[in-house]
Design a protein around this motif. Sequence first.
Motif, PDB file in Angstrom:
ATOM      1  N   GLY A 423     -86.667  84.119  19.401  1.00 14.54           N
ATOM      2  CA  GLY A 423     -85.177  84.314  19.924  1.00 14.54           C
ATOM      3  C   GLY A 423     -84.333  84.199  20.935  1.00 14.54           C
ATOM      4  O   GLY A 423     -83.906  84.616  22.016  1.00 14.54           O
ATOM      5  N   ARG A 424     -84.527  82.911  21.443  1.00 17.08           N
ATOM      6  CA  ARG A 424     -84.176  82.207  22.292  1.00 17.08           C
ATOM      7  C   ARG A 424     -83.139  80.839  21.970  1.00 17.08           C
ATOM      8  O   ARG A 424     -83.476  79.893  21.523  1.00 17.08           O
ATOM      9  CB  ARG A 424     -85.466  81.846  23.580  1.00 17.08           C
ATOM     10  N   TYR A 425     -82.487  80.408  23.164  1.00 14.00           N
ATOM     11  CA  TYR A 425     -81.930  78.950  22.577  1.00 14.00           C
ATOM     12  C   TYR A 425     -82.930  77.870  23.952  1.00 14.00           C
ATOM     13  O   TYR A 425     -83.660  78.317  24.431  1.00 14.00           O
ATOM     14  CB  TYR A 425     -80.263  78.901  23.513  1.00 14.00           C
ATOM     15  N   LEU A 426     -82.215  76.975  22.424  1.00 19.92           N
ATOM     16  CA  LEU A 426     -84.018  76.293  23.288  1.00 19.92           C
ATOM     17  C   LEU A 426     -82.880  74.538  23.187  1.00 19.92           C
ATOM     18  O   LEU A 426     -81.420  74.479  22.754  1.00 19.92           O
ATOM     19  CB  LEU A 426     -84.921  75.569  21.507  1.00 19.92           C
ATOM     20  N   VAL A 427     -82.966  74.410  24.690  1.00 18.20           N
ATOM     21  CA  VAL A 427     -81.747  72.990  24.896  1.00 18.20           C
ATOM     22  C   VAL A 427     -83.007  71.420  25.307  1.00 18.20           C
ATOM     23  O   VAL A 427     -83.755  71.708  25.536  1.00 18.20           O
ATOM     24  CB  VAL A 427     -81.001  72.834  26.353  1.00 18.20           C
TER      25      VAL A 427
END
Length: 512
Positions: A423-427
């Motif tokens: 449930g996290r943004y990944l860059v």
Amino acid sequence: MNRILSFKWEIAAPLFGALLTSAFAPYDYAYAAIAALIFVYWVWCQQTPKRAALTGYLFGLGLFGSGIWWTYISIHDFGGGDPYSAVALTALLVGVWALFPALTGWLIAKTSVWSGLWLRIIAAAVAWVAVEYFRGYWLLNGFPWLQIAYSQISTPLAGFAPLIGVYGVGFLLALSAFAVVEILRDKVHVMACLPVLLAIWSGGWYLQSVSWTRAAGAPITITLVQGNIGQDNKWQNSQQLNTLRLYRTLTEQHWDSDVIIWPETAIPAFLSQVQAAYIDPLQQAAHEHGAELVVGLPSEGQGKDYYNSVMTLGEKPALYHKNHLLPFGEYLPLQPLSGWILDKLQIPLGDFAVGGDRQALLTAGGHAFVTTICYEDVFGELVARQIADAGYIVNLTNDAWFGDSSQPHQHMQMAQMRALETGRYLVRATNTGVTGFVGPDGTLLKQAPLFTTTTLTDRIVPMSGVTPYVWLGDKGLFALLAMLLLFTYGCSYWSAVNPANQAVLSDGNGGA
């Protein structure tokens, strides 16, 4: 002719293995995975364990031969191996990994004779993901490529990833395909299997709308730098100054971003070699502009140790050393045999040191983040065990080793699963692609064109909270699967010894 026809399933097996490959990126025919699994389970249920192992091996040759052929590019084009050695090593790898579908076939053929419809199905699905887990996590430091769940990143089954992770999704996919086979084998099983199939797929569809984490602060602006430095000249001393100037120039255009991220080993020199002339001025510039840099470079440790590292510059300078190393790329397993073979073939490979499990999280943009270098992002538990204190995930990669092949796309698909599970943004900043931003739902939000010198800027929201999978982990999932299998076995046994209760878990033929 009759002898050839007797091996019709073995002849078809590699084709269906290749069909399974088409379910993954960049082809993305996700439901082809179900067709491939239906075929192989149908065949295994009709074969002896030895024959099923052969079929599974041929299936594996089709899967890995079509799915990881790009190994040849890294060995020949960039590793310096001659064509014959590159073909031989690629074939060896394909042959080794094909042993795992062979093992799966042997196990499923053993369990296919068990009484009890759901005992057979669940045992087979558990066998599939258990073998995947052994291959993906334990053997030779793990190689989880082409695990079936990654093909489902865009289907309703993706809704289960935040609950039970990649192996849980794989279990449900295998269970669905195997239940379809049982229906095809005997239509009496429709009433037993169809409600479960509807519950799984409709439940996954619903779960895709559930948010398991929440915003932990204001959005931050991140710029990803894609240098597109050719792997064949990246480490040439004559190109080093041009590379350093390129990254510096691209960075200076985005000092208004909160965070600027470079790819893995973007700096083609050890930290000690560029500290004074390059790193210190960058640190000063980042501090003056109120921005923070995340850069990849090699660094030295104690004695002869050296690391594949990530360094933050700006408010909180710090280092992270890669912990989960790539076998035969960053370290040589099976020593001294592997080193002797590679020396004979004159293929130079690195031998990095492990950074360790107790490294502190790096911080940029006012939030801690989980750092993954290269294929560290394909291990769910590695990310999950650190995510509770992190606002987002950063992956620095150099997939230039594999050229214009399916590998960069497969790798990004696996990274998308990490965002979905946590449930996290990944860059993700890469040298040649796929560079991009991934949302907490696993969606690829923004992508830079491949093999282009460019930058990509977007805003992400740091997140807090943990998904059920982060709490459960892969080991917790397999404990649940073991209990489910034991429970199903107990129910089947109870039904068998109590004829009046056979209808509870009937296999559709009047028996338990």
